[in-house]
Design an enzyme around this catalytic site. Structure first.
Site, mmCIF file in Angstrom:
data_model
loop_
_atom_site.group_PDB
_atom_site.id
_atom_site.type_symbol
_atom_site.label_atom_id
_atom_site.label_comp_id
_atom_site.label_asym_id
_atom_site.label_seq_id
_atom_site.Cartn_x
_atom_site.Cartn_y
_atom_site.Cartn_z
ATOM 1 C CG ASN A 102 -82.426 14.013 75.655
ATOM 2 O OD1 ASN A 102 -82.717 13.389 77.026
ATOM 3 N ND2 ASN A 102 -81.579 15.124 75.807
ATOM 4 C CB CYS A 105 -79.931 18.889 78.575
ATOM 5 S SG CYS A 105 -78.507 17.882 78.795
ATOM 6 C CD GLU A 143 -78.825 17.565 82.580
ATOM 7 O OE1 GLU A 143 -79.463 18.494 81.826
ATOM 8 O OE2 GLU A 143 -78.243 16.607 82.391
#
Length: 495
Positions: free
Chosen positions: A160, A291, A257
């Protein structure tokens, strides 16, 4: 690396990079990298198998000791040269981000700037590492604690924000004397890995310090994390995969993460236009595929109706289309699977009782441009309860500030969050009670700066990326003691 502004098919990124060599994967599978907007082919790569992964780790281990012994100022100088490459190749890098991951042009330019800022941040990392000299309890003993590189780092990164999310591990790791084996996401092999390898090669990074393997996680993922070579595994991606990695390599260090479900809370004294702007940006920037995206907009009852109307109006005005267009604001979802995931959540949310205020069907040559969707509903509807990773905003009503806090925290995730109020101290007090690694007062949930503590709580991860926290992650303490005088030990030989 071509000087052409637009990527050309098979333009030099058709192999992996291991030990400074162009490396053809050993598997029987080939990946066709395509533009998600129109399926134009970009490159074709033979994928890696477990043997290629181990070859990459051996190359990294062979290069790491000499790289760690390189004077700190020379390691710092590498990043000054890399900055020159970044500036010279800016247009090319931006075009690759537009074409490979469907980033609209402004968003691609922003990622270029994040990577560049990350290079600047680590220039002095090598000279900031410090140890300790401590007094000993034992007479005549001196205790030294040296801060050393961890050795070899294995990195697995997503599609992303591919260049940035790979680079935030690569840059501090190599600045501190480590070597890296990187597996970028299959959807972004060039921007997530091969382009960075080329940039650092051009800047003079020795062969083997940065290695890139391209392959399916299902085929090489376990090999990447169970190999005896790496001391640390850095992963950005889903909570499920992150949990699997931690279970497969329990005695390694991890920087993880993971998923998010970002709440943006709007209290009853907030500047509503400012809050609505942040909510729309946080929900729809890069098609919501971040995110830190604003997954939920939580508004207090007194301002709820006005926020709903402002978000609805702004979402309807966003321009969808070709990410290469100069005025496009919403481009394509990265692939068909991700598109179907977002549409399924929308459908289930409506089935859960949510009201759909803004919607539309996918468009574009490949049918992956999903227009913005705005829903109103409870915190338990699918688009609020689960991470969407698509251009979807769910607005949730809270009767009071305490209920807004409860709603914000009523999730297994705890990555990024935000709160809007005209009373800054009220906002800070609220922020400190949010169960998240990051909370922004009067700003969007989408924030990333290279010198801060980026990371999450609960199911959103372990550790922090950025700044001094990266120095901690990518180095380890080595206690070396010196016994200056003869020590009287038990079982000594009698004179």
């Amino acid at each position: 690396m071509s000087d052409a502004h637009a990527p050309e098919p098979y333009g030099g990124f058709d192999a992996m990079s291991i030990g400074g060599r162009q490396w053809t994967g050993s598997s029987d599978a080939e990946y066709q990298d395509r533009n998600p907007y129109d399926d134009t082919p970009l490159t074709r790569i033979r994928l890696a198998d477990a043997d290629d992964v181990e070859s990459a780790y051996r190359a990294a281990a062979a290069a790491q000791k000499q790289w760690a012994a390189t004077p700190a100022v020379e390691r710092s100088a590498l990043f000054l040269r890399a900055l020159e490459v970044m500036d010279r190749r800016r247009d090319e890098i931006v075009e690759w981000l537009v074409h490979e991951i469907g980033a609209v042009r402004q968003r691609a330019e922003f990622e270029w700037s994040l990577v560049r800022a990350g290079m600047i941040e680590v220039i002095n990392h090598a000279t900031r590492v410090s140890g300790w000299i401590l007094p000993g309890v034992t007479p005549g003993k001196e205790n030294r604690v040296y801060r050393e590189p961890v050795g070899v780092v294995g990195a697995i990164t997503p599609w992303n924000f591919p260049m940035q999310l790979s680079h935030r591990t690569i840059a501090p790791a190599i600045a501190l004397g480590n070597a890296v084996v990187l597996k970028p996401a299959e959807d972004s092999p060039v921007t997530g890995g091969l382009l960075l390898a080329r940039i650092y090669e051009e800047a003079g990074l020795p062969p083997g310090v940065l290695n890139v393997v391209i392959g399916k996680g299902s085929r090489i993922g376990d090999a990447l994390v169970t190999s005896r070579v790496p001391s640390l595994i850095s992963f950005t991606g889903s909570t499920g995969v992150g949990s699997h990695i931690a279970a497969q390599s329990p005695l390694k260090n991890h920087a993880l993460e993971l998923g998010g479900n970002g709440p943006l809370v709007i209290l009853d004294d907030a500047d509503l236009d400012r809050a609505a702007d942040a909510a729309v940006f946080g929900s729809f920037y890069h098609q919501g595929q971040i995110c830190m995206s604003t997954n939920r907009v939580v508004a207090q009852a007194r301002v709820y109706d006005e926020i709903v109307e402002r978000v609805r109006e702004r979402a309807q005005e966003l321009r969808t289309g070709d990410p290469a267009g100069t005025d496009t604001q919403i481009g394509p979802i990265i692939n068909d699977s991700q598109l179907e995931h977002a549409r399924d959540l929308i459908s289930r949310a409506v089935g859960d009782g949510a009201e759909l205020l803004v919607s539309g069907d996918p468009s574009g040559p490949a049918g992956r441009v999903l227009p913005p969707h705005v829903l109103v509903g409870g915190n338990d509807v699918a688009t609020a309860a689960e991470e969407v990773f698509g251009p979807v905003a769910t607005i949730v009503r809270a009767e009071s500030e305490e209920e807004a806090l409860h709603i914000a925290n009523d999730t297994d995730y705890g990555l990024s969050s935000a709160v809007f109020t005209e009373d800054v101290e009220r906002g800070v007090n609220f922020a400190r009670r949010v169960e998240a690694g990051m909370t922004h007062v009067n700003d969007t949930t989408v924030n990333d700066e290279p010198n801060t503590a980026f990371g999450g709580e609960k199911d959103s991860g372990v550790g922090r990326f950025g700044g001094v926290w990266a120095i901690e992650d990518f180095t380890t303490d080595h206690w070396v003691s010196v016994q200056h005088t003869t020590r009287d030990l038990p079982f000594g030989v009698d004179e």
